[in-house]
Enzyme design. Structure first.
Site: not given
Ligand code: ADP
Length: 212
Positions: A9, A84, A149, A160
């Site tokens: 993404k 999400r 990361r 996750r």
């Molecule tokens: P990935 O899609 O690889 O899990 P992201 O960089 O999008 O990684 O997100 C990393 C972390 O940030 C998530 O595991 C969560 O803890 C938090 N996070 C990001 N976006 C959201 C969201 N919209 N709602 C809740 N937590 C979020």
């Protein structure tokens, strides 16, 4: 743009945003920056992120609402990592009132491929950009050191993916009846996925024009 962790993404949102001259709004990047600079938001988000859990809907909706009110987001934007949960999606629908159509692209990748990709992933320790697949090298943008990361360890990745299945996957059902929803096979090279993203986007815009 929707999809599980590791679906690509971030990469695809970045390319799309660049090619359309729109801001890419990544909630993951916003949270990581906050953690790194130890702001109040960073303190709230850190434990949830390190455990592979979601940060609360209330906090996330507030972040996105204020980001979307900025000048550069008035002509459009590419969202990466938001919504999400169904609660976030409902709030986003309200934020879209009086704006252009919300086009939802779901990047689909099998779970075993995701686990492998996340184990390999390296990001820049300075600017957070995804590193090249042939690390160890340095960041192509700023020359910073590439690191894993904190939430890409095997145990956290498993959590996750579970959280994704439980909380984010229901969004596919939430959106799939809309003419502006498209699923894309993300288990292909980035350029091929990028071409599919462009095509899906024009289809969705056309469907919207046709009133679907
Ligand atoms: P990935 O899609 O690889 O899990 P992201 O960089 O999008 O990684 O997100 C990393 C972390 O940030 C998530 O595991 C969560 O803890 C938090 N996070 C990001 N976006 C959201 C969201 N919209 N709602 C809740 N937590 C979020």
């Amino acid at each position: 743009m929707l999809g599980p962790p590791g679906a690509g993404k971030g990469t695809q949102s970045e390319r799309l945003a660049l090619s359309h001259g729109l801001p890419k709004i990544s909630t993951g990047d916003i949270l990581r920056e906050a953690v790194q600079s130890r702001t109040e938001l960073g303190c709230i988000a850190r434990a949830s992120m390190e455990a592979g859990n979601l940060v609360s809907d209330e906090v996330m909706i507030g972040i996105v609402r204020s980001r979307l009110s900025r000048e550069d987001a008035q002509r459009g934007f590419v969202l990466d990592g938001f919504p999400r949960t169904v609660i976030q999606a409902t709030a986003l629908d309200r934020m879209m009132d009086g704006r252009g159509p919300l086009i939802v692209l779901d990047i689909v990748v099998p779970a075993d491929v995701l686990v492998r990709r996340l184990a390999m992933r390296r990001i820049c320790s300075k600017c957070g950009t995804n590193g090249p697949v042939d690390w160890p090298a340095n960041c192509q943008k700023c020359g910073g050191r590439l690191i894993a990361r904190a939430d890409d360890s095997v145990a956290v990745v498993k959590e996750r993916l579970k959280v994704y299945q439980r909380q984010t996957k229901p969004l596919v059902e939430y959106y799939s009846a809309r003419g502006t929803f498209r699923a894309i096979d993300g288990n292909r090279p980035p350029d091929v996925v990028a071409a599919a993203v462009r095509e899906a986007l024009s289809e969705a815009v056309a469907a919207r024009g046709a009133g679907l």
